[in-house]
Motif scaffolding. Structure first.
Motif, PDB file in Angstrom:
ATOM      1  N   ARG A 193       0.828  -1.204   0.000  1.00  0.00           N
ATOM      2  CA  ARG A 193       0.000   0.000   0.000  1.00  0.00           C
ATOM      3  C   ARG A 193       0.859   1.251   0.000  1.00  0.00           C
ATOM      4  O   ARG A 193       0.545   2.232  -0.661  1.00  0.00           O
ATOM      5  CB  ARG A 193      -0.938  -0.024   1.206  1.00  0.00           C
ATOM      6  N   VAL A 207       2.020   1.922  -3.477  1.00  0.00           N
ATOM      7  CA  VAL A 207       0.943   2.498  -4.288  1.00  0.00           C
ATOM      8  C   VAL A 207       0.824   3.989  -4.024  1.00  0.00           C
ATOM      9  O   VAL A 207       0.698   4.802  -4.938  1.00  0.00           O
ATOM     10  CB  VAL A 207      -0.388   1.784  -4.008  1.00  0.00           C
ATOM     11  N   LEU A 208       0.884   4.394  -2.762  1.00  0.00           N
ATOM     12  CA  LEU A 208       0.744   5.798  -2.419  1.00  0.00           C
ATOM     13  C   LEU A 208       1.900   6.620  -2.969  1.00  0.00           C
ATOM     14  O   LEU A 208       1.707   7.740  -3.456  1.00  0.00           O
ATOM     15  CB  LEU A 208       0.669   5.955  -0.897  1.00  0.00           C
ATOM     16  N   LEU A 231       1.336   7.504  -6.423  1.00  0.00           N
ATOM     17  CA  LEU A 231       0.293   8.506  -6.640  1.00  0.00           C
ATOM     18  C   LEU A 231       0.761   9.928  -6.368  1.00  0.00           C
ATOM     19  O   LEU A 231       0.125  10.880  -6.795  1.00  0.00           O
ATOM     20  CB  LEU A 231      -0.905   8.214  -5.738  1.00  0.00           C
ATOM     21  N   SER A 256      -9.186   3.501  -0.267  1.00  0.00           N
ATOM     22  CA  SER A 256      -8.248   4.028  -1.264  1.00  0.00           C
ATOM     23  C   SER A 256      -8.283   5.554  -1.287  1.00  0.00           C
ATOM     24  O   SER A 256      -7.233   6.217  -1.350  1.00  0.00           O
ATOM     25  CB  SER A 256      -8.580   3.477  -2.653  1.00  0.00           C
ATOM     26  N   ASP A 263      -6.568   6.907   1.773  1.00  0.00           N
ATOM     27  CA  ASP A 263      -5.118   6.812   1.635  1.00  0.00           C
ATOM     28  C   ASP A 263      -4.565   7.943   0.779  1.00  0.00           C
ATOM     29  O   ASP A 263      -3.519   8.529   1.088  1.00  0.00           O
ATOM     30  CB  ASP A 263      -4.726   5.468   1.007  1.00  0.00           C
ATOM     31  N   VAL A 264      -5.264   8.268  -0.320  1.00  0.00           N
ATOM     32  CA  VAL A 264      -4.807   9.340  -1.199  1.00  0.00           C
ATOM     33  C   VAL A 264      -4.892  10.692  -0.494  1.00  0.00           C
ATOM     34  O   VAL A 264      -3.978  11.526  -0.606  1.00  0.00           O
ATOM     35  CB  VAL A 264      -5.610   9.344  -2.510  1.00  0.00           C
ATOM     36  N   ILE A 316      -4.703  -4.035  -5.432  1.00  0.00           N
ATOM     37  CA  ILE A 316      -5.811  -3.083  -5.436  1.00  0.00           C
ATOM     38  C   ILE A 316      -6.293  -2.896  -6.875  1.00  0.00           C
ATOM     39  O   ILE A 316      -5.506  -2.548  -7.753  1.00  0.00           O
ATOM     40  CB  ILE A 316      -5.372  -1.729  -4.851  1.00  0.00           C
ATOM     41  N   THR A 319      -7.703  -1.476 -10.353  1.00  0.00           N
ATOM     42  CA  THR A 319      -7.495  -0.181 -10.996  1.00  0.00           C
ATOM     43  C   THR A 319      -8.616   0.790 -10.686  1.00  0.00           C
ATOM     44  O   THR A 319      -8.389   1.976 -10.438  1.00  0.00           O
ATOM     45  CB  THR A 319      -7.372  -0.356 -12.520  1.00  0.00           C
ATOM     46  N   SER A 368     -10.482   1.240  -8.131  1.00  0.00           N
ATOM     47  CA  SER A 368     -10.406   1.851  -6.814  1.00  0.00           C
ATOM     48  C   SER A 368      -9.330   2.931  -6.766  1.00  0.00           C
ATOM     49  O   SER A 368      -9.528   4.009  -6.199  1.00  0.00           O
ATOM     50  CB  SER A 368     -10.135   0.780  -5.755  1.00  0.00           C
ATOM     51  N   LEU A 369      -8.183   2.664  -7.374  1.00  0.00           N
ATOM     52  CA  LEU A 369      -7.092   3.635  -7.406  1.00  0.00           C
ATOM     53  C   LEU A 369      -7.455   4.845  -8.254  1.00  0.00           C
ATOM     54  O   LEU A 369      -7.190   5.989  -7.886  1.00  0.00           O
ATOM     55  CB  LEU A 369      -5.827   2.979  -7.943  1.00  0.00           C
ATOM     56  N   GLN A 398      -7.870   8.885  -7.111  1.00  0.00           N
ATOM     57  CA  GLN A 398      -7.080   9.970  -7.692  1.00  0.00           C
ATOM     58  C   GLN A 398      -7.962  11.039  -8.325  1.00  0.00           C
ATOM     59  O   GLN A 398      -7.708  12.243  -8.163  1.00  0.00           O
ATOM     60  CB  GLN A 398      -6.128   9.393  -8.737  1.00  0.00           C
TER      61      GLN A 398
END
Length: 300
Positions: free
Chosen positions: A2, A5-6, A9, A35, A38-39, A178, A180, A182-183, A187
Motif C-alpha cells: 500500500r 501504491v501511495l 500517486l 483508497s 489513503d490518497v 488493489i 485499478t 479503486s485507485l 485519484q
C-alpha cells in the motif's frame, strides 16, 4: 504494498493541506473509501474516517444513536462482541466505525471522533464516498452517501462533496492487488478536492453540496488524466428556473446523461441544494462556476 501504491500517486497530489472528515454508506472497510482515504492522507490532508460498521447503502438521511456491536464488522474488520457503539483501528486510529447509519457516522465524526485529532477544531471540508455505484437523479434522495454530505453542510455548516463511482462491485479493504478502478476513483476524486480547496474559502456557498458521479473505469478511462469534469444538474429541469449560463446554454446537462454517456471519461458535478437534495439555484451554481473557472469542460 500500500505504501508503494501511495508513493506512485504522489505526482498527482499538489494542494494546500486541510482538515477533512470522511464518511460513506458502503461501510468503513469498503475498498473505494479506504483508497480515497489513503490518497487524501498521502496528499497531506489531516483526514479522519468515520463510517458505518457495515454496508448501509440506501439509508438516505436516517439517523439513530449507535448501539453496542455484537457481531463482527464488515469483512471481519472488527471482532464480534466488542459491545461498543463506536470503534477504531487501533494501529490506524484515524479509521473509525460507528454502529449506525451514514449520517450518524458523519455526525459522530464531526462532533466527537475527529476533534481530538484537530485540537478541538472543526473540519474544513467533508467528503463522502466514493460510493460503489451511481447516485444520480432519483437515487440522490435515497443515498446514504449523499445523506452524510447533506448533513455536514446543512446541519454543521461544513462544505461537503458526495462522490459516487459507476464501476460497481464491493471489495474488502485488504483486497490485493488493489483494482485499478479503486485507485483511479481515489485519484480523480482528489483532483476535485484539490480544485475546491485551491479555490479558497469559503469553498462552497452555504447549504450547498456537490454531487459527483464518476464514469466507469474502462478503456481510456483507466487513466486518471483522461477524466474531465462537467458542471451538471441533479433533476430534470423542465419546470424549474434557468441554470447558470455555461457552455452556451442556460440549462445544464443532467448528471445521469453526463456520467452515463459512455464516451469522454466525463465526471458529472452537480451543485445540490442541501435543503431538498435537488439542483441548487443558478445564483449558487454561479458561485461554484466562478470559483472553479476553467476546471469544467463542455460536453461535445
Amino acid at each position: 504494498m500500500r505504501s508503494q501504491v501511495l508513493l506512485a500517486l504522489l505526482p498527482f497530489l499538489r494542494t494546500e493541506a486541510i482538515r477533512i472528515i470522511h464518511a460513506n454508506d458502503d461501510g468503513w472497510a469498503e475498498l473505494y473509501t479506504r483508497s480515497f482515504h489513503d490518497v487524501l492522507i498521502a496528499a497531506g490532508h489531516d483526514t479522519v474516517l468515520s463510517a458505518p460498521a457495515e454496508n448501509k447503502s440506501g439509508t438516505a438521511s436516517s439517523d439513530a444513536e449507535p448501539s453496542p456491536r455484537t457481531t463482527a464488522c464488515q469483512y471481519n474488520s472488527c471482532p464480534a462482541n466488542t459491545n461498543q457503539p463506536i470503534g477504531r483501528n487501533e494501529s490506524s486510529p484515524r479509521l473509525n466505525w460507528v454502529n449506525s447509519f451514514p449520517l450518524t457516522s458523519m455526525r459522530y465524526g464531526i462532533d466527537a471522533i475527529a476533534p481530538p485529532f484537530w485540537n478541538g477544531e472543526a473540519p474544513e471540508l467533508a467528503v463522502s464516498g466514493p460510493n460503489v455505484g451511481s447516485n444520480v437523479y432519483i437515487q440522490v434522495h435515497f443515498s446514504g452517501t449523499v445523506g452524510a454530505a447533506v448533513f455536514a453542510t446543512k446541519d454543521r455548516k461544513v462544505p461537503a462533496i458526495a462522490f459516487s463511482g459507476l464501476s460497481s462491485g464491493n471489495l474488502a479493504w485488504n483486497t490485493t492487488p488493489i483494482p485499478t478502478r479503486s485507485l483511479v476513483y481515489a485519484q480523480v476524486a482528489n483532483k476535485l478536492v484539490d480544485a475546491v480547496v485551491n479555490s479558497g474559502k469559503p469553498y462552497l456557498p452555504e447549504d450547498v453540496f456537490l454531487n459527483v458521479n464518476l464514469p466507469k473505469v474502462e478503456g481510456k478511462c483507466t487513466d486518471p488524466n483522461n477524466f474531465k469534469f462537467v458542471l451538471s444538474r441533479i433533476n430534470v429541469g423542465l419546470f424549474s428556473d434557468k441554470d447558470v449560463y455555461h457552455c452556451g446554454s442556460d440549462r445544464l446537462p443532467l448528471e445521469a446523461g453526463v456520467a452515463l454517456s459512455g464516451d469522454g471519461c466525463f465526471v458529472s458535478v452537480s451543485v445540490g441544494d442541501a435543503n431538498d437534495k435537488t439542483t441548487a439555484p443558478k445564483e449558487k451554481q454561479a458561485v461554484v462556476l466562478n470559483k472553479l473557472g476553467g476546471f469544467f469542460t463542455c460536453m461535445p
